[in-house]
Motif scaffolding. Sequence first.
Motif, PDB file in Angstrom:
ATOM      1  N   VAL A   1      30.175  46.557 101.757  1.00 31.55           N
ATOM      2  CA  VAL A   1      29.636  45.567 100.819  1.00 31.55           C
ATOM      3  C   VAL A   1      28.744  44.596 101.586  1.00 31.55           C
ATOM      4  CG1 VAL A   1      30.217  43.835  99.079  1.00 31.55           C
ATOM      5  CG2 VAL A   1      31.757  45.768  99.467  1.00 31.55           C
TER       6      VAL A   1
ATOM      7  N   LEU B   1      26.632  41.386 102.451  1.00 33.72           N
ATOM      8  CA  LEU B   1      26.686  39.959 102.144  1.00 33.72           C
ATOM      9  C   LEU B   1      25.274  39.422 101.951  1.00 33.72           C
ATOM     10  CD1 LEU B   1      28.383  37.275 102.125  1.00 33.72           C
ATOM     11  CD2 LEU B   1      27.817  37.101 104.546  1.00 33.72           C
TER      12      LEU B   1
ATOM     13  N   LYS C   1      25.250  34.195  93.859  1.00 33.93           N
ATOM     14  CA  LYS C   1      25.217  35.248  94.890  1.00 33.93           C
ATOM     15  C   LYS C   1      26.614  35.450  95.484  1.00 33.93           C
ATOM     16  CE  LYS C   1      20.506  34.740  96.669  1.00 33.93           C
ATOM     17  NZ  LYS C   1      19.741  34.310  97.844  1.00 33.93           N
TER      18      LYS C   1
ATOM     19  N   TYR D   1      29.065  38.723  95.162  1.00 31.61           N
ATOM     20  CA  TYR D   1      29.562  39.367  96.380  1.00 31.61           C
ATOM     21  C   TYR D   1      31.082  39.515  96.322  1.00 31.61           C
ATOM     22  CZ  TYR D   1      31.138  40.017 101.142  1.00 31.61           C
ATOM     23  OH  TYR D   1      31.783  40.496 102.251  1.00 31.61           O
TER      24      TYR D   1
ATOM     25  N   GLU E   1      32.136  42.244  93.918  1.00 29.77           N
ATOM     26  CA  GLU E   1      31.888  43.570  94.490  1.00 29.77           C
ATOM     27  C   GLU E   1      32.898  43.881  95.604  1.00 29.77           C
ATOM     28  OE1 GLU E   1      28.203  45.906  96.652  1.00 29.77           O
ATOM     29  OE2 GLU E   1      27.740  44.067  95.536  1.00 29.77           O
TER      30      GLU E   1
END
Length: 162
Positions: free
Chosen positions: A62, A64, A90, A94, A97
């Motif tokens: 994932v 960043l 954002k 993140y 996810e």
Amino acid sequence: MRLFIAIRLSDEMCKALVQYMHDLKKQGVEGNYVPAQNLHMTLAFIGEYKDPDKVKKVMEKVSLPQCRLSLSEKGNFGNLLWAGVKGNQKLKSYVKELREELKNNGIPFDQEKFVPHITLIRKASARKPYQVRLPKAEMTVEKVSLMKSEIKNGKVVYKELF
């Protein structure tokens, strides 16, 4: 081992929060103050888990996004006092996810809704009202860390694993 994924704070952000906690203490707020070296923002609390490498692999998957953290308001969960961070889309995306990827890989974590905050005092109490303004401070988030929490000599110590 007890694991969590977190953002470690910049020196400037830590200094601002330590000053704030010092001001709270001067106004009679009691409780278990978080030591400066332990200040952080938890993104996913995993708890007891034996395979940090599996968590590391998820973190590597994932990406960043570069984002800024700015202190915004103070708040509490019961007797836990915290400093809040301005709404940051954002960061929220993140974390969503990251948590999805943890779930897809069978890694357990605390399913509480993500509320961006930095814990300052546990078991906080005050005999009289206090007025302390949260300082203005911000930082750029450049990485997230896999942290291990352990107790050494009666104190909680955090160690960065990745």
